[in-house]
Design a protein around this motif. Structure first.
Motif, short mmCIF file in Angstrom:
data_model
loop_
_atom_site.label_atom_id
_atom_site.label_comp_id
_atom_site.label_asym_id
_atom_site.label_seq_id
_atom_site.Cartn_x
_atom_site.Cartn_y
_atom_site.Cartn_z
N GLN A 75 -3.85 112.64 33.98
CA GLN A 75 -3.04 111.42 34.06
C GLN A 75 -3.58 110.45 35.10
O GLN A 75 -3.57 109.23 34.89
CB GLN A 75 -1.58 111.77 34.37
N ALA A 78 -6.44 108.79 33.51
CA ALA A 78 -5.98 107.81 32.54
C ALA A 78 -5.49 106.53 33.22
O ALA A 78 -5.69 105.42 32.72
CB ALA A 78 -4.86 108.41 31.68
N SER A 79 -4.86 106.68 34.37
CA SER A 79 -4.38 105.52 35.13
C SER A 79 -5.56 104.66 35.58
O SER A 79 -5.51 103.42 35.48
CB SER A 79 -3.57 105.97 36.35
N GLU A 198 1.98 101.38 28.98
CA GLU A 198 1.14 102.57 29.13
C GLU A 198 1.23 103.12 30.55
O GLU A 198 1.22 104.34 30.74
CB GLU A 198 -0.31 102.22 28.78
N THR A 199 1.32 102.23 31.52
CA THR A 199 1.47 102.70 32.91
C THR A 199 2.79 103.44 33.09
O THR A 199 2.85 104.47 33.78
CB THR A 199 1.41 101.49 33.88
N ILE A 202 2.40 106.94 31.83
CA ILE A 202 1.62 107.78 32.75
C ILE A 202 2.49 108.23 33.91
O ILE A 202 2.51 109.41 34.28
CB ILE A 202 0.38 107.01 33.25
#
Length: 387
Positions: A75, A78-79, A198-199, A202
């Motif tokens: 994660q 991904a961030s 999306e944030t 996450i």
């Protein structure tokens, strides 16, 4: 200078003046937007760097043996990718078109300035020709008059060409502001929406990972539960809302009642010949443990210490308890209840797994079903009392 002093007439064009005022307002607004957006992107890139540094620190402090370590690393990665993509899209899809849009104004401004110079030339030639006409009537100088007329026509033609072009181009540029702003702002807002959505996902995942770690930390090690097919409650039930000494006494008393003075006494004592236990084949000490004692206890007089009414109970029900405290389940295989709820103590789902059952009861867990519902699961014995 003479025009400013009021000694020479100035050619007036009110329509062009309106177009020019609109152009100046449009240029000022676009320049401000460009300035603020450049500042915004610089801030985004600064936050991107700060976010990466923070996530790196979180990844380092989160120990590999903790639950969700791999998921947390994924994660945080991904961030970082999300921030990079966000900054790239803002620069590529918003800032570049904005720079292209604002790049039109300097060229248009140069053309306006050239038109103004040609207007001054035209007004100057017109003033000179008027003077020549006045003097020609006295001196009869047709050559100068003819030359002055040609110069006036040339100045007028040059001015009118530029002025006509600007009469078309300035309104067209002014009207283009709507389409540009719609396209540019739609791209900006859509990019922001995707990024923040999306944030949020996450950070929701990161929150769930940390919540799970907090739960496991409160309940103790769950290693055995993760490695076996039958989940074993390796942590003790949560403390009831009384002092620790009373809880220990309640739990110990419950264990003595359930095991009927211990599995070892059952193993060492022989049941009467007509007892259901005697009719069963011989088994290992584990099979003669806690669950066997509870399951068969209703047919033995030694269980009077339970202080529970065992008469007229449905099949599979060992006895009934009443909740003295409320409990909220912390796992999917547990049972929630409120103060005063009646619970039927029942056999475990897999009564043949004596090792599993013995571990649960040693930790003070019982299997039960709330009366009047189909809800069933494990619950801490020290939150209830037999009835």
């Amino acid at each position: 200078i003479l025009q400013n002093l009021g000694k020479v007439d100035r050619t007036a064009d009110e329509i062009f003046d309106d177009h020019l005022n609109n152009f100046n307002r449009q240029q000022a607004s676009a320049s401000k937007l460009q300035k603020e957006f450049n500042n915004y992107i610089r801030c985004v890139r600064a936050v991107q760097t700060a976010s990466k540094t923070l996530m790196d620190a979180v990844g380092e402090i989160y120990e590999p043996q903790w639950s969700g370590y791999d998921a947390l690393q994924a994660q945080t990665g991904a961030s970082e990718s999300l921030w990079a993509d966000f900054a790239h899209k803002l620069g590529d899809q918003v800032l570049i078109p904005l720079n292209t849009y604002t790049g039109q104004f300097p060229e248009m401004k140069k053309k306006v300035e050239k038109r103004n110079r040609k207007l001054i030339d035209y007004d100057g030639q017109r003033h000179s020709f008027q003077n020549l006409q006045a003097n020609a009537n006295k001196r009869k100088d047709d050559v100068k008059l003819t030359k002055g007329r040609e110069q006036l026509e040339e100045a007028r033609r040059t001015y009118e060409i530029l002025n006509t072009e600007l009469h078309d181009e300035l309104p067209a540029l002014y009207d283009s502001r709507i389409l540009f702003l719609v396209t540019n702002l739609q791209t900006l807002f859509a990019t922001e929406q995707v990024f923040h959505n999306e944030t949020a996902k996450i950070y929701s995942e990161l929150e769930a990972i940390v919540d799970k770690l907090a739960t496991e930390s409160q309940r103790g090690s769950n290693t055995l539960r993760k490695q076996t097919s039958n989940p074993i409650k390796t942590s003790s039930p949560v403390q009831s809302p009384v002092n620790k000494l009373n809880n220990a006494n309640i739990n110990s008393n419950y264990q003595n009642q359930i095991t009927t003075n211990g599995g070892s006494s059952l193993a060492n004592s022989q049941p009467p010949p007509d007892s259901p236990v005697a009719a069963a084949p011989s088994s290992s000490p584990t099979e003669n443990g806690v669950t066997a004692a509870v399951a068969k206890s209703l047919e033995r007089p030694e269980l009077s210490g339970l202080n529970a009414n065992t008469a007229d109970l449905p099949a599979g029900v060992l006895y009934r308890v009443k909740a003295t405290y409320g409990y909220v389940k912390e796992d999917v295989d547990e049972l929630s209840f409120e103060i005063g709820d009646l619970i039927r103590v029942i056999e475990y789902d897999d009564p043949e797994d004596q090792f599993f059952i013995a571990n649960l009861q040693e930790e003070g867990w019982l299997m039960g079903q709330k009366e009047g519902t189909t809800e069933k699961g494990l619950f801490p014995a020290n939150f209830t009392r037999p009835i």
